[in-house]
Design a protein around this motif. Structure first.
Motif, PDB file in Angstrom:
ATOM      1  N   PHE A 185      -3.149  12.185  -6.626  1.00 14.09           N
ATOM      2  CA  PHE A 185      -4.424  11.548  -6.906  1.00 14.09           C
ATOM      3  C   PHE A 185      -4.706  10.446  -5.884  1.00 14.09           C
ATOM      4  O   PHE A 185      -5.814  10.300  -5.392  1.00 14.09           O
ATOM      5  CB  PHE A 185      -4.398  10.971  -8.325  1.00 14.09           C
ATOM      6  N   SER A 186      -3.676   9.687  -5.533  1.00 18.70           N
ATOM      7  CA  SER A 186      -3.833   8.581  -4.594  1.00 18.70           C
ATOM      8  C   SER A 186      -4.250   9.061  -3.211  1.00 18.70           C
ATOM      9  O   SER A 186      -4.957   8.359  -2.496  1.00 18.70           O
ATOM     10  CB  SER A 186      -2.528   7.792  -4.480  1.00 18.70           C
ATOM     11  N   LEU A 187      -3.819  10.260  -2.839  1.00 17.81           N
ATOM     12  CA  LEU A 187      -4.186  10.794  -1.531  1.00 17.81           C
ATOM     13  C   LEU A 187      -5.676  11.115  -1.444  1.00 17.81           C
ATOM     14  O   LEU A 187      -6.245  11.162  -0.362  1.00 17.81           O
ATOM     15  CB  LEU A 187      -3.372  12.042  -1.226  1.00 17.81           C
ATOM     16  N   LEU A 188      -6.316  11.326  -2.587  1.00 18.00           N
ATOM     17  CA  LEU A 188      -7.751  11.606  -2.604  1.00 18.00           C
ATOM     18  C   LEU A 188      -8.593  10.346  -2.448  1.00 18.00           C
ATOM     19  O   LEU A 188      -9.756  10.411  -2.086  1.00 18.00           O
ATOM     20  CB  LEU A 188      -8.135  12.289  -3.923  1.00 18.00           C
ATOM     21  N   LEU A 189      -7.994   9.212  -2.749  1.00 12.82           N
ATOM     22  CA  LEU A 189      -8.723   7.946  -2.718  1.00 12.82           C
ATOM     23  C   LEU A 189      -8.895   7.446  -1.289  1.00 12.82           C
ATOM     24  O   LEU A 189      -8.221   7.916  -0.375  1.00 12.82           O
ATOM     25  CB  LEU A 189      -7.977   6.910  -3.564  1.00 12.82           C
TER      26      LEU A 189
ATOM     27  N   ARG B 240     -14.983   7.077  -2.906  1.00  4.58           N
ATOM     28  CA  ARG B 240     -14.849   7.124  -1.440  1.00  4.58           C
ATOM     29  C   ARG B 240     -16.137   6.633  -0.784  1.00  4.58           C
ATOM     30  O   ARG B 240     -16.112   5.882   0.183  1.00  4.58           O
ATOM     31  CB  ARG B 240     -14.527   8.535  -0.989  1.00  4.58           C
ATOM     32  N   GLU B 241     -17.265   7.057  -1.309  1.00  4.22           N
ATOM     33  CA  GLU B 241     -18.568   6.631  -0.782  1.00  4.22           C
ATOM     34  C   GLU B 241     -18.781   5.133  -1.014  1.00  4.22           C
ATOM     35  O   GLU B 241     -19.242   4.418  -0.121  1.00  4.22           O
ATOM     36  CB  GLU B 241     -19.685   7.440  -1.440  1.00  4.22           C
ATOM     37  N   ILE B 242     -18.417   4.657  -2.205  1.00  2.88           N
ATOM     38  CA  ILE B 242     -18.538   3.221  -2.509  1.00  2.88           C
ATOM     39  C   ILE B 242     -17.690   2.417  -1.535  1.00  2.88           C
ATOM     40  O   ILE B 242     -18.132   1.410  -0.984  1.00  2.88           O
ATOM     41  CB  ILE B 242     -18.123   2.932  -3.971  1.00  2.88           C
ATOM     42  N   ALA B 243     -16.449   2.852  -1.302  1.00  4.66           N
ATOM     43  CA  ALA B 243     -15.550   2.137  -0.385  1.00  4.66           C
ATOM     44  C   ALA B 243     -16.136   2.081   1.017  1.00  4.66           C
ATOM     45  O   ALA B 243     -16.083   1.040   1.680  1.00  4.66           O
ATOM     46  CB  ALA B 243     -14.179   2.806  -0.368  1.00  4.66           C
ATOM     47  N   ALA B 244     -16.697   3.188   1.483  1.00  2.00           N
ATOM     48  CA  ALA B 244     -17.278   3.218   2.837  1.00  2.00           C
ATOM     49  C   ALA B 244     -18.477   2.267   2.936  1.00  2.00           C
ATOM     50  O   ALA B 244     -18.610   1.530   3.916  1.00  2.00           O
ATOM     51  CB  ALA B 244     -17.701   4.637   3.194  1.00  2.00           C
ATOM     52  N   ARG B 245     -19.327   2.284   1.928  1.00  4.32           N
ATOM     53  CA  ARG B 245     -20.503   1.398   1.953  1.00  4.32           C
ATOM     54  C   ARG B 245     -20.101  -0.075   1.865  1.00  4.32           C
ATOM     55  O   ARG B 245     -20.698  -0.914   2.540  1.00  4.32           O
ATOM     56  CB  ARG B 245     -21.452   1.750   0.813  1.00  4.32           C
ATOM     57  N   LEU B 246     -19.103  -0.384   1.050  1.00  5.91           N
ATOM     58  CA  LEU B 246     -18.668  -1.776   0.933  1.00  5.91           C
ATOM     59  C   LEU B 246     -18.026  -2.256   2.230  1.00  5.91           C
ATOM     60  O   LEU B 246     -18.232  -3.395   2.653  1.00  5.91           O
ATOM     61  CB  LEU B 246     -17.696  -1.942  -0.234  1.00  5.91           C
ATOM     62  N   LYS B 247     -17.247  -1.395   2.856  1.00  5.12           N
ATOM     63  CA  LYS B 247     -16.606  -1.765   4.124  1.00  5.12           C
ATOM     64  C   LYS B 247     -17.663  -2.071   5.178  1.00  5.12           C
ATOM     65  O   LYS B 247     -17.520  -3.013   5.953  1.00  5.12           O
ATOM     66  CB  LYS B 247     -15.697  -0.631   4.586  1.00  5.12           C
ATOM     67  N   ALA B 248     -18.750  -1.296   5.172  1.00  3.21           N
ATOM     68  CA  ALA B 248     -19.840  -1.540   6.123  1.00  3.21           C
ATOM     69  C   ALA B 248     -20.528  -2.879   5.851  1.00  3.21           C
ATOM     70  O   ALA B 248     -21.072  -3.497   6.765  1.00  3.21           O
ATOM     71  CB  ALA B 248     -20.860  -0.414   6.059  1.00  3.21           C
ATOM     72  N   GLN B 249     -20.479  -3.339   4.603  1.00  5.22           N
ATOM     73  CA  GLN B 249     -21.112  -4.607   4.239  1.00  5.22           C
ATOM     74  C   GLN B 249     -20.132  -5.781   4.279  1.00  5.22           C
ATOM     75  O   GLN B 249     -20.486  -6.903   3.905  1.00  5.22           O
ATOM     76  CB  GLN B 249     -21.734  -4.500   2.850  1.00  5.22           C
TER      77      GLN B 249
ATOM     78  N   ASP C 181      -8.719   5.008   2.091  1.00  4.82           N
ATOM     79  CA  ASP C 181      -7.658   4.354   2.861  1.00  4.82           C
ATOM     80  C   ASP C 181      -6.352   4.105   2.096  1.00  4.82           C
ATOM     81  O   ASP C 181      -6.275   3.216   1.273  1.00  4.82           O
ATOM     82  CB  ASP C 181      -8.175   3.029   3.404  1.00  4.82           C
ATOM     83  N   PRO C 182      -5.306   4.891   2.374  1.00  8.27           N
ATOM     84  CA  PRO C 182      -4.035   4.748   1.663  1.00  8.27           C
ATOM     85  C   PRO C 182      -3.430   3.352   1.752  1.00  8.27           C
ATOM     86  O   PRO C 182      -2.653   2.965   0.898  1.00  8.27           O
ATOM     87  CB  PRO C 182      -3.119   5.757   2.348  1.00  8.27           C
TER      88      PRO C 182
ATOM     89  N   GLY D 190       0.813  -1.205   0.000  1.00 10.31           N
ATOM     90  CA  GLY D 190       0.000   0.000   0.000  1.00 10.31           C
ATOM     91  C   GLY D 190       0.845   1.252   0.000  1.00 10.31           C
ATOM     92  O   GLY D 190       2.069   1.198   0.161  1.00 10.31           O
ATOM     93  N   MET D 191       0.211   2.391  -0.172  1.00  5.00           N
ATOM     94  CA  MET D 191       0.927   3.668  -0.161  1.00  5.00           C
ATOM     95  C   MET D 191       1.630   3.914   1.157  1.00  5.00           C
ATOM     96  O   MET D 191       2.656   4.578   1.200  1.00  5.00           O
ATOM     97  CB  MET D 191      -0.046   4.824  -0.394  1.00  5.00           C
ATOM     98  N   ASP D 192       1.077   3.366   2.230  1.00  2.00           N
ATOM     99  CA  ASP D 192       1.689   3.580   3.537  1.00  2.00           C
ATOM    100  C   ASP D 192       2.829   2.604   3.821  1.00  2.00           C
ATOM    101  O   ASP D 192       3.427   2.628   4.880  1.00  2.00           O
ATOM    102  CB  ASP D 192       0.630   3.496   4.633  1.00  2.00           C
ATOM    103  N   GLY D 193       3.119   1.715   2.865  1.00  2.00           N
ATOM    104  CA  GLY D 193       4.251   0.810   2.986  1.00  2.00           C
ATOM    105  C   GLY D 193       3.941  -0.567   3.532  1.00  2.00           C
ATOM    106  O   GLY D 193       4.773  -1.455   3.480  1.00  2.00           O
ATOM    107  N   ARG D 194       2.751  -0.794   4.066  1.00  2.91           N
ATOM    108  CA  ARG D 194       2.470  -2.125   4.611  1.00  2.91           C
ATOM    109  C   ARG D 194       1.894  -3.037   3.528  1.00  2.91           C
ATOM    110  O   ARG D 194       1.301  -2.588   2.567  1.00  2.91           O
ATOM    111  CB  ARG D 194       1.543  -2.077   5.810  1.00  2.91           C
TER     112      ARG D 194
END
Length: 182
Positions: free
Chosen positions: A118-122, A91-100, A124-125, A56-60
């Motif tokens: 651009f990646s920073l706008l997406l 971002r909204e799609i990701a939040a809804r999918l995570k909830a499901q 969870d990095p 990931g962008m955060d290195g993990r």
């Protein structure tokens, strides 16, 4: 009035030969591409292997296909206008999918300063990775961006959209795909 164009004797023959060679080069190129190009996968095709991880962008390291849930994989680039416009919806799609209970991964098909911004706008990095040469995208079978794949726990493609409609209600369609729910 312009002077008449003088043509030499070999011009017509030279044009025919080079024009014919250009045509044959095009024909051979198309034949090569049709033999080597992979078709886009259809629902039911295995597109991901369990155990493949991405950085990931955060290195993990993050599993591209989690063991316990289906995954929605979004392919995007910073150069794509439709990708940039769709960021709030993603971002909204990701939040809804995570909830499901469905994981969300993003593969950014370039590695530049614009891609990093651009990646920073997406969402969870940790779930965003870069693929500057497109190797991962080709492996999965993604040929255009933005593309959204919904992959079941077994690695088989359940549903795909290309281009992705920037509509948060797509999360409900993703969750209702057979094999996506827990």
């Amino acid at each position: 009035m312009a002077p008449p164009i003088k043509r030499r004797r070999g011009d017509l023959l030279r044009r025919l030969v080079w024009g014919g060679l250009g045509l044959w080069a095009c024909v051979l190129g198309v034949m090569y591409l049709t033999r080597t190009a992979r078709a886009a996968p259809v629902p039911g095709d295995r597109v991901l292997k369990p155990g493949v991880s991405i950085r990931g962008m955060d290195g993990r390291e993050v599993a591209l296909l989690p063991r316990d849930s289906a995954v929605a994989v979004l392919a995007a680039t910073s150069e794509c206008a439709a990708c940039r416009v769709g960021v709030p919806a993603y971002r909204e799609i990701a939040a809804r999918l995570k909830a499901q209970g469905i994981a969300f991964r993003v593969i950014v098909g370039s590695d530049s300063a614009a891609a990093r911004q651009f990646s920073l706008l997406l969402p969870d990095p940790g779930t965003v990775t870069w693929d500057p040469r497109g190797k991962l995208l080709r492996t999965i079978g993604i040929h255009a961006v933005p593309t959204l794949y919904v992959v079941g726990r077994d690695g088989r493609l359940l549903r795909s959209w290309s281009p992705v409609p920037p509509d948060p209600r797509i999360a409900e369609v993703v969750a209702s795909a057979p094999g996506a729910a827990r």
